[in-house]
Each structure stands twice: as C-alpha cells, then as structure tokens.
Scaffold this motif. Structure first.
Motif, PDB file in Angstrom:
ATOM      1  N   ASP A 210       0.848  -1.192   0.000  1.00  0.00           N
ATOM      2  CA  ASP A 210       0.000   0.000   0.000  1.00  0.00           C
ATOM      3  C   ASP A 210       0.883   1.240   0.000  1.00  0.00           C
ATOM      4  O   ASP A 210       1.423   1.629   1.036  1.00  0.00           O
ATOM      5  CB  ASP A 210      -0.920  -0.016   1.225  1.00  0.00           C
ATOM      6  CG  ASP A 210      -1.904   1.138   1.251  1.00  0.00           C
ATOM      7  OD1 ASP A 210      -1.762   2.083   0.444  1.00  0.00           O
ATOM      8  OD2 ASP A 210      -2.821   1.104   2.090  1.00  0.00           O
ATOM      9  N   GLY A 211       1.020   1.851  -1.145  1.00  0.00           N
ATOM     10  CA  GLY A 211       1.887   3.009  -1.304  1.00  0.00           C
ATOM     11  C   GLY A 211       1.497   4.209  -0.473  1.00  0.00           C
ATOM     12  O   GLY A 211       2.281   5.137  -0.313  1.00  0.00           O
ATOM     13  N   ARG A 212       0.288   4.210   0.083  1.00  0.00           N
ATOM     14  CA  ARG A 212      -0.155   5.345   0.904  1.00  0.00           C
ATOM     15  C   ARG A 212       0.348   5.243   2.343  1.00  0.00           C
ATOM     16  O   ARG A 212       0.263   6.200   3.094  1.00  0.00           O
ATOM     17  CB  ARG A 212      -1.679   5.411   0.931  1.00  0.00           C
ATOM     18  CG  ARG A 212      -2.306   5.608  -0.445  1.00  0.00           C
ATOM     19  CD  ARG A 212      -3.800   5.380  -0.398  1.00  0.00           C
ATOM     20  NE  ARG A 212      -4.039   3.974  -0.038  1.00  0.00           N
ATOM     21  CZ  ARG A 212      -5.193   3.471   0.359  1.00  0.00           C
ATOM     22  NH1 ARG A 212      -6.242   4.245   0.451  1.00  0.00           N
ATOM     23  NH2 ARG A 212      -5.312   2.206   0.655  1.00  0.00           N
ATOM     24  N   GLN A 213       0.850   4.083   2.726  1.00  0.00           N
ATOM     25  CA  GLN A 213       1.252   3.870   4.111  1.00  0.00           C
ATOM     26  C   GLN A 213       2.755   3.635   4.228  1.00  0.00           C
ATOM     27  O   GLN A 213       3.419   3.353   3.244  1.00  0.00           O
ATOM     28  CB  GLN A 213       0.528   2.644   4.678  1.00  0.00           C
ATOM     29  CG  GLN A 213      -0.971   2.803   4.775  1.00  0.00           C
ATOM     30  CD  GLN A 213      -1.569   1.658   5.548  1.00  0.00           C
ATOM     31  OE1 GLN A 213      -1.204   1.421   6.697  1.00  0.00           O
ATOM     32  NE2 GLN A 213      -2.472   0.922   4.920  1.00  0.00           N
ATOM     33  N   VAL A 214       3.239   3.761   5.463  1.00  0.00           N
ATOM     34  CA  VAL A 214       4.621   3.413   5.774  1.00  0.00           C
ATOM     35  C   VAL A 214       4.606   2.412   6.922  1.00  0.00           C
ATOM     36  O   VAL A 214       3.655   2.357   7.705  1.00  0.00           O
ATOM     37  CB  VAL A 214       5.476   4.647   6.159  1.00  0.00           C
ATOM     38  CG1 VAL A 214       5.594   5.607   4.987  1.00  0.00           C
ATOM     39  CG2 VAL A 214       4.919   5.347   7.378  1.00  0.00           C
ATOM     40  N   VAL A 215       5.667   1.634   6.994  1.00  0.00           N
ATOM     41  CA  VAL A 215       5.826   0.705   8.109  1.00  0.00           C
ATOM     42  C   VAL A 215       7.074   1.105   8.889  1.00  0.00           C
ATOM     43  O   VAL A 215       8.012   1.693   8.333  1.00  0.00           O
ATOM     44  CB  VAL A 215       5.928  -0.763   7.651  1.00  0.00           C
ATOM     45  CG1 VAL A 215       4.613  -1.234   7.053  1.00  0.00           C
ATOM     46  CG2 VAL A 215       7.057  -0.968   6.686  1.00  0.00           C
ATOM     47  N   PHE A 216       7.068   0.786  10.155  1.00  0.00           N
ATOM     48  CA  PHE A 216       8.190   1.099  11.036  1.00  0.00           C
ATOM     49  C   PHE A 216       8.825  -0.196  11.494  1.00  0.00           C
ATOM     50  O   PHE A 216       8.145  -1.160  11.819  1.00  0.00           O
ATOM     51  CB  PHE A 216       7.713   1.922  12.237  1.00  0.00           C
ATOM     52  CG  PHE A 216       7.299   3.302  11.854  1.00  0.00           C
ATOM     53  CD1 PHE A 216       8.210   4.351  11.876  1.00  0.00           C
ATOM     54  CD2 PHE A 216       6.001   3.558  11.437  1.00  0.00           C
ATOM     55  CE1 PHE A 216       7.832   5.619  11.492  1.00  0.00           C
ATOM     56  CE2 PHE A 216       5.620   4.832  11.056  1.00  0.00           C
ATOM     57  CZ  PHE A 216       6.531   5.864  11.080  1.00  0.00           C
ATOM     58  N   SER A 217      10.151  -0.192  11.488  1.00  0.00           N
ATOM     59  CA  SER A 217      10.897  -1.360  11.939  1.00  0.00           C
ATOM     60  C   SER A 217      12.069  -0.900  12.797  1.00  0.00           C
ATOM     61  O   SER A 217      12.430   0.281  12.806  1.00  0.00           O
ATOM     62  CB  SER A 217      11.372  -2.189  10.749  1.00  0.00           C
ATOM     63  OG  SER A 217      12.134  -1.390   9.882  1.00  0.00           O
ATOM     64  N   LEU A 218      12.660  -1.854  13.502  1.00  0.00           N
ATOM     65  CA  LEU A 218      13.811  -1.556  14.345  1.00  0.00           C
ATOM     66  C   LEU A 218      15.043  -1.267  13.492  1.00  0.00           C
ATOM     67  O   LEU A 218      15.265  -1.921  12.481  1.00  0.00           O
ATOM     68  CB  LEU A 218      14.133  -2.750  15.248  1.00  0.00           C
ATOM     69  CG  LEU A 218      13.180  -3.026  16.389  1.00  0.00           C
ATOM     70  CD1 LEU A 218      13.513  -4.368  17.033  1.00  0.00           C
ATOM     71  CD2 LEU A 218      13.254  -1.917  17.427  1.00  0.00           C
ATOM     72  N   THR A 219      15.815  -0.309  13.927  1.00  0.00           N
ATOM     73  CA  THR A 219      17.116  -0.062  13.315  1.00  0.00           C
ATOM     74  C   THR A 219      18.133  -0.968  14.016  1.00  0.00           C
ATOM     75  O   THR A 219      17.827  -1.610  15.033  1.00  0.00           O
ATOM     76  CB  THR A 219      17.553   1.399  13.513  1.00  0.00           C
ATOM     77  OG1 THR A 219      17.686   1.643  14.928  1.00  0.00           O
ATOM     78  CG2 THR A 219      16.556   2.372  12.897  1.00  0.00           C
ATOM     79  N   ALA A 220      19.343  -0.991  13.504  1.00  0.00           N
ATOM     80  CA  ALA A 220      20.412  -1.741  14.170  1.00  0.00           C
ATOM     81  C   ALA A 220      20.614  -1.192  15.584  1.00  0.00           C
ATOM     82  O   ALA A 220      20.815  -1.959  16.537  1.00  0.00           O
ATOM     83  CB  ALA A 220      21.700  -1.658  13.364  1.00  0.00           C
ATOM     84  N   GLU A 221      20.530   0.127  15.731  1.00  0.00           N
ATOM     85  CA  GLU A 221      20.656   0.741  17.058  1.00  0.00           C
ATOM     86  C   GLU A 221      19.504   0.314  17.956  1.00  0.00           C
ATOM     87  O   GLU A 221      19.696   0.043  19.146  1.00  0.00           O
ATOM     88  CB  GLU A 221      20.712   2.268  16.945  1.00  0.00           C
ATOM     89  CG  GLU A 221      20.708   3.001  18.259  1.00  0.00           C
ATOM     90  CD  GLU A 221      21.914   2.717  19.149  1.00  0.00           C
ATOM     91  OE1 GLU A 221      21.848   3.074  20.339  1.00  0.00           O
ATOM     92  OE2 GLU A 221      22.906   2.136  18.686  1.00  0.00           O
ATOM     93  N   GLY A 222      18.308   0.259  17.408  1.00  0.00           N
ATOM     94  CA  GLY A 222      17.152  -0.204  18.182  1.00  0.00           C
ATOM     95  C   GLY A 222      17.323  -1.630  18.655  1.00  0.00           C
ATOM     96  O   GLY A 222      17.051  -1.955  19.816  1.00  0.00           O
TER      97      GLY A 222
END
Length: 143
Positions: free
Chosen positions: A87-99
C-alpha cells in the motif's frame, strides 16, 4: 471461589511481581522509555514491521497517540520508516540496528541484575524453591 488464603496469596504474588518488575526497569536503560514506547518496541520486535494504525489497534490507543510514540522513537534512531510493501499510501516502522542493540542491552542488563540477585541473596535451597515457583508461575500464565 477463592478463600481468604488464596486471596492473600494473590495479593502478595502481585505485589512481589510488581516490585520485581520495578527493579528490572531500574537495572536497565528500559527506564528511559515510556510504557507506550516499550509496548511499541516490543510489538515491532515480536511481530515485525508495522504501520501506525496496526500498532495503535494492537495497543488499544488512538493513532494520534501512537504517531507521537513512534515519532519519538524514530527521532532517536531506534525505529526507521519504509514504504509499505503493498500500500503506497502507508509506511511501516521497523527496528534499526541501534534499536536492536538497545533492546538487547536492556534485556542483558535485566538478566544480569536478576542472576546476580539470585546468586547473592538466595541460598541454594531457596534457589531450588524459586525454580519450582517459576514453573508454577508459568502454569498460571498459560492460556
């Protein structure tokens, strides 16, 4: 229906577990996160990348509140946004390496504190009793 002794045991157990959780939070950098930030991080770590809406639904909060929570974690470099895969209208959040590093460090600090407390404060017999109690607590929490 629980009797008076079971009621008292339930009260004592809840109080002891609450105190244990407070000690674990103090022992780690977990205290630098708000409860809602800890919940969002835990959810993303367990379930994988998520949208604001999905996190809000899972945590029973308003999307606006979750947006603030996730935004603060993103500003600190703990979460990163990327395009939603379908869905191009949305974004997802994920952990970074720092996270990931921070979550691992928090977990290790809690583990270390607890292992030292067990070794320093409990006799070998008490440690065996604690091992038995741990099994019972697991049984209580099975669904």
């Amino acid at each position: 229906m629980p009797d008076k002794e079971q009621e008292r045991l339930a009260t004592d157990l809840r109080a002891a577990l609450s105190q244990l959780m407070r000690h674990l939070r103090v022992a780690s950098s977990d205290g630098e996160f708000t409860p809602s930030q800890r919940a969002a991080l835990s959810r993303i770590e367990t379930d994988g990348p998520a949208t604001i809406a999905a996190l809000a639904r899972a945590e029973l909060v308003r999307p606006q509140s979750m947006r603030l929570t996730v935004g603060a974690l993103e500003e600190r470099g703990i979460l990163v946004r990327s395009p939603h895969p379908t869905d191009g209208r949305q974004v997802v959040f994920s952990l970074t390496a720092e996270g990931r590093r921070l979550i691992d460090a928090v977990r290790q600090a809690k583990h270390n504190w607890l292992a030292v407390a067990i070794a320093d404060r409990l006799t070998p017999e008490e440690q065996r009793t604690l091992a038995e109690a741990t099994g019972l607590i697991r049984r209580l929490t099975q669904e």
